[in-house]
Enzyme design. Structure first.
Site, PDB file in Angstrom:
ATOM      1  N   LYS A 194      74.021 118.385   9.274  1.00 12.49           N
ATOM      2  CA  LYS A 194      73.621 118.241  10.686  1.00 12.49           C
ATOM      3  C   LYS A 194      72.395 119.094  11.035  1.00 12.49           C
ATOM      4  O   LYS A 194      71.636 118.736  11.921  1.00 12.49           O
ATOM      5  CB  LYS A 194      74.784 118.592  11.622  1.00 12.49           C
ATOM      6  CG  LYS A 194      75.851 117.515  11.643  1.00 12.49           C
ATOM      7  CD  LYS A 194      76.935 117.823  12.659  1.00 12.49           C
ATOM      8  CE  LYS A 194      77.954 116.698  12.695  1.00 12.49           C
ATOM      9  NZ  LYS A 194      78.984 116.894  13.718  1.00 12.49           N
ATOM     10  N   ASP A 198      77.515 113.983  19.631  1.00 10.70           N
ATOM     11  CA  ASP A 198      78.811 114.685  19.683  1.00 10.70           C
ATOM     12  C   ASP A 198      79.079 115.169  21.103  1.00 10.70           C
ATOM     13  O   ASP A 198      80.206 115.143  21.590  1.00 10.70           O
ATOM     14  CB  ASP A 198      78.797 115.906  18.745  1.00 10.70           C
ATOM     15  CG  ASP A 198      79.017 115.517  17.292  1.00 10.70           C
ATOM     16  OD1 ASP A 198      79.654 114.475  17.029  1.00 10.70           O
ATOM     17  OD2 ASP A 198      78.540 116.251  16.402  1.00 10.70           O
TER      18      ASP A 198
END
Ligand code: NAP
Length: 280
Positions: free
Chosen positions: A63, A99
């Protein structure tokens, strides 16, 4: 080449292909979505393949590692310094973070306010996002960790960026009530179920509890909350919503909350079936 993938390592039990294939079906598309695991030292050599896709998602441990290879960053990714969704257009890669959308839509669906005393357990990738977002929404934040120095580093960064004070505690020293407790550690995740990151009495005195773990559907933390009559939510909604927002980015699609609720139920049922098969 085209198509959509999830990169990460390892990716053994990911539910992303099932979730994205259902979202493609809801959109009336027939695109393919597959897992693309490779070890960390191979990231750079995979970049030409990634540039040939239409889009991809990213999970642990890439990420942040993907950042140097992207051509541009959306504000959502710049804010948290982490990317979980990439849109590819003519070989140019733009990074986004969905997210947070998944998290906020889950809070909204359950009526959980962040404008309260919030305890975030864990200071890793997703804990960092929860902590930053809590402060942005007006929370009085406590970061609870097993290693105080990691919690203090995140607290310092947030205090400097947002001009607020942040409390830090070890998980086992927590002893006060919170308006909202958020678990951002893997403690209680399958197959190590039956353990909670927080002392039971702290959970029992919370106003609400969110556990971002989605497997099992009810973790020990959520079981403690349910037994004490504390409202709670698990991680499957966040997982499905972050995927749905990736489709909004890739194709401009909009999904109805009722469609997402059905997909969450479907994925929870799939998890239960898999758990049943493993037990048999
Ligand atoms: P991460 O970057 O590895 O961070 C994990 C955090 O948990 C770190 O602060 C770590 O502390 C702490 N931790 C690990 N084991 C612990 C233990 N035994 N006791 C106390 N603290 C412990 O992982 P992440 O990406 O943030 O993910 C965390 C969890 O969130 C995972 O279970 C993941 O599946 C879940 N998640 C769910 C979603 C969703 O959509 N529902 C999205 C993302 C992540 P140290 O730094 O001391 O190791």
């Amino acid at each position: 080449m085209g198509g959509y993938r999830l990169i990460g390592h390892p990716l053994g039990h990911s539910m992303s292909p099932q979730i994205h294939e259902r979202l493609f079906a809801l959109e009336g598309r027939t695109d393919s979505y597959s897992l693309f695991p490779f070890p960390p030292d191979k990231l750079e050599t995979q970049v030409p393949i990634l540039r040939g896709l239409e889009g991809f998602n990213i999970t642990i441990p890439y990420k942040q590692a993907i950042l140097p290879f992207l051509d541009s960053l959306d504000d959502s990714a710049a804010l948290y310094g982490a990317v979980n969704t990439v849109r590819v257009q003519d070989g140019r890669m733009t990074g986004y973070n969905t997210d947070c959308d998944g998290f906020l839509r889950t809070m909204q669906a359950h009526g959980f306010s962040l404008k309260t005393s919030v305890c975030v357990a864990g200071a890793g990738g997703v804990g960092r996002m929860f902590a930053i977002e809590a402060v942005r929404q007006g929370a009085e934040l406590t970061i609870a960790v097993r290693d105080l120095s990691k919690g203090q580093a995140l607290a310092r960064e947030i205090s400097e960026r947002f001009g607020c004070s942040v409390q830090v505690s070890t998980l086992d020293a927590l002893d006060r009530p919170f308006g909202l407790i958020i678990n951002a550690t893997p403690v209680g995740m399958s197959p190590q179920t039956g353990i909670s990151p927080l002392p039971g009495p702290v959970t029992a005195r919370a106003g609400a509890v969110f556990d971002c773990i989605y497997n099992p559907r009810e973790t020990r933390l959520l079981c403690d909350a349910r037994k004490a009559g504390v409202p709670f939510a698990g991680g499957m909604e966040m997982l499905v919503w972050q995927a749905a927002v990736a489709h909004e980015i890739w194709h401009g699609s909009q999904f109805l909350p009722a469609q997402i609720d059905l997909l969450v139920d479907e994925m929870n049922a799939l998890l239960d079936r898999k758990a049943g098969e493993a037990d048999a």
